[in-house]
Design a protein around this motif. Structure first.
Motif, PDB file in Angstrom:
ATOM      1  N   CYS A 170       0.738  -1.072  -0.089  1.00  0.00           N
ATOM      2  CA  CYS A 170       0.040  -0.030   0.060  1.00  0.00           C
ATOM      3  C   CYS A 170       0.979   1.186   0.127  1.00  0.00           C
ATOM      4  CB  CYS A 170      -1.022   0.101   1.102  1.00  0.00           C
ATOM      5  SG  CYS A 170       0.016   0.251   2.802  1.00  0.00           S
ATOM      6  N   TRP A 174       1.259   3.459   2.189  1.00  0.00           N
ATOM      7  CA  TRP A 174       1.708   3.853   3.400  1.00  0.00           C
ATOM      8  C   TRP A 174       3.228   3.147   3.629  1.00  0.00           C
ATOM      9  CZ3 TRP A 174       0.240   8.143   4.567  1.00  0.00           C
ATOM     10  CH2 TRP A 174      -1.217   8.476   4.310  1.00  0.00           C
ATOM     11  N   GLU A 175       3.043   1.802   3.148  1.00  0.00           N
ATOM     12  CA  GLU A 175       4.353   0.982   3.212  1.00  0.00           C
ATOM     13  C   GLU A 175       5.262   1.465   2.135  1.00  0.00           C
ATOM     14  OE1 GLU A 175       5.949  -3.602   3.668  1.00  0.00           O
ATOM     15  OE2 GLU A 175       3.966  -3.381   3.200  1.00  0.00           O
ATOM     16  N   SER A 192       6.972   4.350   3.968  1.00  0.00           N
ATOM     17  CA  SER A 192       7.664   3.980   5.057  1.00  0.00           C
ATOM     18  C   SER A 192       9.315   3.413   4.232  1.00  0.00           C
ATOM     19  CB  SER A 192       7.207   2.779   5.686  1.00  0.00           C
ATOM     20  OG  SER A 192       8.161   2.190   6.805  1.00  0.00           O
ATOM     21  N   GLU A 200      -2.598   6.129  14.553  1.00  0.00           N
ATOM     22  CA  GLU A 200      -2.418   5.629  13.175  1.00  0.00           C
ATOM     23  C   GLU A 200      -2.257   7.035  12.362  1.00  0.00           C
ATOM     24  OE1 GLU A 200      -4.650   2.811  10.272  1.00  0.00           O
ATOM     25  OE2 GLU A 200      -5.325   5.011  10.222  1.00  0.00           O
ATOM     26  N   CYS A 239       0.723   8.974  12.732  1.00  0.00           N
ATOM     27  CA  CYS A 239       1.560   8.091  11.995  1.00  0.00           C
ATOM     28  C   CYS A 239       1.519   8.267  10.538  1.00  0.00           C
ATOM     29  CB  CYS A 239       1.880   6.475  12.347  1.00  0.00           C
ATOM     30  SG  CYS A 239       2.192   6.288  14.272  1.00  0.00           S
ATOM     31  N   LYS A 240       0.580   8.423   9.973  1.00  0.00           N
ATOM     32  CA  LYS A 240       0.400   8.636   8.375  1.00  0.00           C
ATOM     33  C   LYS A 240       0.941  10.091   8.245  1.00  0.00           C
ATOM     34  CE  LYS A 240      -3.404   5.506   7.325  1.00  0.00           C
ATOM     35  NZ  LYS A 240      -4.611   5.367   6.952  1.00  0.00           N
ATOM     36  N   LEU A 248       4.661   9.653   7.840  1.00  0.00           N
ATOM     37  CA  LEU A 248       4.926   9.250   6.633  1.00  0.00           C
ATOM     38  C   LEU A 248       4.859  10.022   5.531  1.00  0.00           C
ATOM     39  CD1 LEU A 248       3.578   5.475   6.979  1.00  0.00           C
ATOM     40  CD2 LEU A 248       6.322   6.074   7.483  1.00  0.00           C
ATOM     41  N   SER A 249       3.951  10.988   5.433  1.00  0.00           N
ATOM     42  CA  SER A 249       3.380  11.902   4.444  1.00  0.00           C
ATOM     43  C   SER A 249       4.320  13.155   4.384  1.00  0.00           C
ATOM     44  CB  SER A 249       1.964  12.212   4.417  1.00  0.00           C
ATOM     45  OG  SER A 249       1.812  12.714   5.607  1.00  0.00           O
ATOM     46  N   ASN A 261       5.254   1.565  10.230  1.00  0.00           N
ATOM     47  CA  ASN A 261       5.004   0.862   8.930  1.00  0.00           C
ATOM     48  C   ASN A 261       3.383   0.462   9.123  1.00  0.00           C
ATOM     49  OD1 ASN A 261       4.993  -0.195   6.203  1.00  0.00           O
ATOM     50  ND2 ASN A 261       6.514  -1.904   6.976  1.00  0.00           N
ATOM     51  N   ILE A 262       2.627   0.809   8.141  1.00  0.00           N
ATOM     52  CA  ILE A 262       1.097   0.433   8.193  1.00  0.00           C
ATOM     53  C   ILE A 262       0.903  -0.332   6.837  1.00  0.00           C
ATOM     54  CG2 ILE A 262      -1.176   1.486   8.050  1.00  0.00           C
ATOM     55  CD1 ILE A 262      -0.014   3.956   9.383  1.00  0.00           C
ATOM     56  N   ASP A 306      -5.387   0.200  -0.028  1.00  0.00           N
ATOM     57  CA  ASP A 306      -5.431   1.357  -0.510  1.00  0.00           C
ATOM     58  C   ASP A 306      -7.052   1.768  -0.385  1.00  0.00           C
ATOM     59  OD1 ASP A 306      -2.632   2.371  -0.614  1.00  0.00           O
ATOM     60  OD2 ASP A 306      -2.341   1.035  -1.953  1.00  0.00           O
TER      61      ASP A 306
END
Length: 608
Positions: free
Chosen positions: A33, A35-36, A39, A273, A276-277, A280-281, A292-293, A297
């Protein structure tokens, strides 16, 4: 950002498992996805940032390799068909664990990450992995002073907390760690294991379960705190006590491992979450938080098995456990969607696809509304599709001051089912209803999706006139008028006198369950077609479901006074009762001169 093998090879061994996995993701060799992917991009970008001004961290492959070897040499499986065998980490685990334990401060050699958030679907040995980390924290965790890798520094009296919201959940990782310590000769040499304790023989310290029931949480000083199944936590209270205790150890770590959950509104895990996103963004910068999520998607179809590896990275491997896992997921998928129960579908989406459920599990179409909307076609195209066809009408005649629905259902030749519905509401009450229901009835009336009936009550004669008009204008052949005898017995008598066939539809769960499930199944299988009515869509999105002990279901509003109305969908379901009973009934063949001539020739035995 683009990454070349040449640039990465200049700063690291690109074939080291952690880096190799991240590079394969970037190259598109693994199904992941967004998000991974972010990461992995973060990891590779940080590798290129080593030895640059303002970036105080380096990746120590020996530290990452140390946790890999701990699993392969010291840890054994304590559950399932592989019980007793040494644990060989898979590539996705070597990426996660390698990042968490391999990144260190350049000036001290101590671990970079103080927090780690890992969200992944059920079935990925989360408890086993965390048990291995717990025993490593007690026996093997250390750091190397810069330039002196031979002088490993172990923490004295390490505290490893296996934290969960309730006592039983907290014991899962702790008991797995105890079993692992008992079954592994390597670990058993270093620890004392009893019925209620796991302690290091020389350095002291312990592995403890921790939950809201644990007394005296004020003296916490965790070396590693494992936050298990964070989606089940009801508040941040315990987490807050753990987090506030950081700093008492040389390299404390809060390690969160979880699947998605059912409360996307109030869950502390969902809030974490979202934070955490943002890391990552790039919206938030937190260099000490590993994330890591793994989930589907937005827009992914859970019926498309090619996207299943996104929340289930183990499916990308080829081994015995992977084959077992795939069979389990497919079995749960088949059972969930065959049952027609939203609770089972939600559980599959949450646990196996790692998708948070923003709506209550009792929402009839929870998780399915995007698919419903996608099945709509322009109204002109819909009317052409059902022109002159056999039709089942369903009526939901509500109180005369409320919304009333008239639904129309058509069994199409290709196996699909076409549905539409029309609403009726008293004109004098529109302003009040627009305020309470928060929808624009007047705009919908101008667009032809509903009728504003004169006065303060619904004129049922206009409802019946609409049936006559659809028959006259569109050629719809009204096979049956399907009605609730409690509310529509008297109004529909006029239709019977006009030659229509009336069929009572008892509003019993046993009578409505299968057609209600069928509606949702048609949506999920892409076999429903509708005309995009915003009023019908609103009713579909509002519907709740109630069930009995026999897994029968029935539509309901949230409560009897709720303004989130479902009347048009209820009308459609009434019609579906009879449409479903006659789903395989063939449309009458259109008579032509050729077909009539062929009929007589066949009857007389003449040769063509």
């Amino acid at each position: 950002m683009t990454f070349s093998r040449e640039a990465l090879s200049a700063v690291c061994d690109i074939d080291f498992p952690t880096h190799k996995y991240a590079f394969e993701v970037i190259q598109g060799k693994r199904v992941v996805c967004i998000w991974e992917r972010l990461s992995c991009e973060r990891h590779l970008k940080d590798l290129l940032r080593q030895d640059t001004d303002g970036f105080p961290y380096v990746f120590d492959e020996s530290r990452a390799d140390r946790i890999f070897r701990w699993f392969s040499v010291a840890c054994v499986h304590v559950r399932g068909v592989f019980t007793g065998q040494n644990i060989e980490l898979l590539p996705f685990q070597k990426y996660d664990y390698g990042c968490i334990f391999g990144w260190v401060r350049a000036d001290s050699g101590r671990r970079r990450f103080t927090h780690a958030f890992n969200e992944i679907a059920r079935g990925h040995a989360k408890s086993t992995g965390q048990s291995g980390i717990a025993t490593y924290g007690l026996c093997g965790d250390c750091y190397y002073p810069p330039g002196r890798p031979e002088q490993r520094v172990f923490e004295i009296n390490p505290h490893i907390e296996c934290a969960a919201y309730d006592k039983e959940q907290a014991k899962i990782v702790w008991e797995d760690a105890r079993s692992m310590a008992s079954e592994s000769p390597r670990i058993r040499k270093q620890v004392d294991v009893g019925r209620g304790y796991i302690r290091h023989k020389e350095r002291g310290g312990h592995i403890n379960p921790l939950s809201k029931e644990t007394k005296n949480k004020t003296g916490l000083a965790p070396s590693i705190a494992i936050i298990d199944e964070f989606h089940e936590w009801k508040s941040y209270s315990i987490y807050g006590k753990i987090e506030s205790s950081l700093g008492k150890r040389a390299q404390s770590l809060i390690n969160i491992i979880t699947t998605a959950g059912e409360d996307a509104t109030n869950s502390p895990c969902k809030q974490e979450e979202e934070f955490c996103k943002k890391i990552l963004s790039g919206e938030v910068v937190d260099e000490k938080y590993f994330v890591n999520i793994r989930q589907l998607d937005k827009g992914d179809n859970p019926h498309d098995k090619t996207v299943w590896p996104k929340p289930n990275p183990m499916l990308s491997e080829d081994n015995e456990y992977t084959r077992i896992l795939r069979e389990e997921i497919e079995s749960e998928y088949n059972k969930a969607y065959a049952s027609g129960l939203i609770s089972k579908i939600n559980e599959f989406l949450t646990m196996r696809m790692n998708m948070w459920q923003a709506e209550s599990e009792k929402k009839f179409m929870s998780g399915c509304m995007d698919q419903y909307r996608a099945l709509g076609i322009p109204r002109d195209e819909f009317l052409t599709l059902v022109k002159g066809r056999k039709c089942y009408n369903g009526l939901d005649l509500s109180r005369t001051i409320d919304l009333t629905g008239s639904g129309y259902v058509f069994n199409l030749d290709d196996g699909r089912v076409a549905v539409t519905a029309h609403g009726f509401i008293p004109e004098d009450r529109v302003k009040q209803h627009e305020h309470s229901d928060r929808v624009e009835y007047r705009a919908w009336a101008k667009q032809g999706w509903c009728t504003l009936t004169p006065g303060a009550t619904v004129d049922y004669k206009l409802v019946l006139d609409h049936i006559h008009r659809m028959e006259a204008e569109q050629g719809w052949q009204m096979a049956e008028i399907c009605y609730d005898p409690k509310s529509a017995e008297y109004p529909t008598q006029d239709l019977e006198r006009d030659g229509y066939t009336r069929v009572e539809i008892r509003q019993m769960m046993s009578d409505l369950s299968e057609p209600t499930k069928w509606f949702r199944t048609l949506v999920l299988e892409g076999k429903l077609v509708h005309d995009g009515s915003p009023l019908l869509e609103w009713c579909v999105s509002n519907a709740m479901e109630i069930s009995d002990t026999n897994e029968n279901i029935k539509l309901s509003k949230k409560n009897k006074d709720d303004t989130q109305r479902i009347d048009l969908l209820a009308a459609v379901i009434n019609a579906l009762v009879r449409a479903m009973a006659n789903a395989h009934e063939a449309e009458p063949e259109e008579l032509t001169e050729e077909s009539i001539e062929a009929f007589y020739k066949e009857g007389s035995g003449q040769e063509e």
